[in-house]
Design a protein around this motif. Structure first.
Motif, PDB file in Angstrom:
ATOM      1  N   SER A  23      61.615  73.904  56.419  1.00  0.00           N
ATOM      2  CA  SER A  23      60.990  73.299  55.254  1.00  0.00           C
ATOM      3  C   SER A  23      61.685  73.851  54.020  1.00  0.00           C
ATOM      4  N   VAL A  24      61.764  73.057  52.968  1.00  0.00           N
ATOM      5  CA  VAL A  24      62.416  73.476  51.730  1.00  0.00           C
ATOM      6  C   VAL A  24      61.369  73.509  50.624  1.00  0.00           C
ATOM      7  N   THR A  25      61.395  74.567  49.833  1.00  0.00           N
ATOM      8  CA  THR A  25      60.520  74.672  48.673  1.00  0.00           C
ATOM      9  C   THR A  25      61.375  74.939  47.440  1.00  0.00           C
ATOM     10  N   ASN A  26      61.205  74.095  46.419  1.00  0.00           N
ATOM     11  CA  ASN A  26      61.858  74.312  45.127  1.00  0.00           C
ATOM     12  C   ASN A  26      60.898  75.122  44.269  1.00  0.00           C
ATOM     13  N   VAL A  27      61.378  76.238  43.744  1.00  0.00           N
ATOM     14  CA  VAL A  27      60.538  77.171  42.995  1.00  0.00           C
ATOM     15  C   VAL A  27      60.952  77.170  41.525  1.00  0.00           C
ATOM     16  N   ASN A  28      59.962  77.100  40.632  1.00  0.00           N
ATOM     17  CA  ASN A  28      60.185  77.215  39.197  1.00  0.00           C
ATOM     18  C   ASN A  28      59.104  78.106  38.609  1.00  0.00           C
ATOM     19  N   LEU A  29      59.522  79.262  38.097  1.00  0.00           N
ATOM     20  CA  LEU A  29      58.576  80.182  37.467  1.00  0.00           C
ATOM     21  C   LEU A  29      58.651  80.047  35.953  1.00  0.00           C
TER      22      LEU A  29
END
Length: 170
Positions: A98-104
């Protein structure tokens, strides 16, 4: 005509070897012949059809305190690494990656100023810092004191009332 049909679904990036043929996302179907493998020693053919589960992609957007980090998969995200793509192995409903795009984003550091006047000889304590005649100003970090649980910064400026002058006439 093929003597049998083999249909299967794989995870993205996987491959399947049938006989001497390798099937993957670029080579999804074909006929494979097995010499002498059929009934009575005849040749046998298999029609192979491979499909692929879609790659699940999620989005994780959040706001955290400056100076803190969050770990997703094996990757730490912080002010120096606030965004990126993380592949988490084997967690989709089909056991695929699974791929998760992270933006903090980061909460601003709450800052305030305390200008106050006290009597000579008195002191005030803020956090672990005491302000008095010899330490009249400074900056104090108040750990986890903001409304969102982040650290707050307070600038302190201390003034003193003048010494009272009194006279006693008798």
């Amino acid at each position: 005509t093929p003597s049998s049909i083999f249909d299967t679904t794989l995870c993205s990036g996987e491959n399947l070897k049938v006989g001497s043929e390798t099937f993957d996302e670029k080579n999804r179907n074909g006929i494979v012949m097995f010499s002498g493998a059929g009934q009575y020693g005849c040749d046998s053919t298999v029609l192979v059809n491979v499909s692929f589960y879609p790659l699940p992609v999620g989005q994780f957007d959040t706001v955290i305190c400056r100076g803190r980090s969050i770990k997703i998969g094996d990757t730490n995200f912080d002010e120096n690494n606030p965004s990126g793509r993380v592949v988490i192995s084997g967690v989709s409903q089909f056991g695929c990656d699974s791929v998760t795009n992270v933006n903090l984003s980061f909460f601003p550091v709450p800052a305030g100023t305390l200008d106050t006047t006290i009597c000579p000889g008195q002191s005030i304590s803020i956090g672990n810092t005491t302000f008095n005649d010899s330490k009249r100003s400074g900056t104090v970090t108040l750990n986890s004191a903001s409304s969102n649980g982040c650290d707050s910064v307070l600038s302190v400026n201390l003034k003193f009332y003048p010494e009272p002058i009194s006279s006693l006439d008798t």
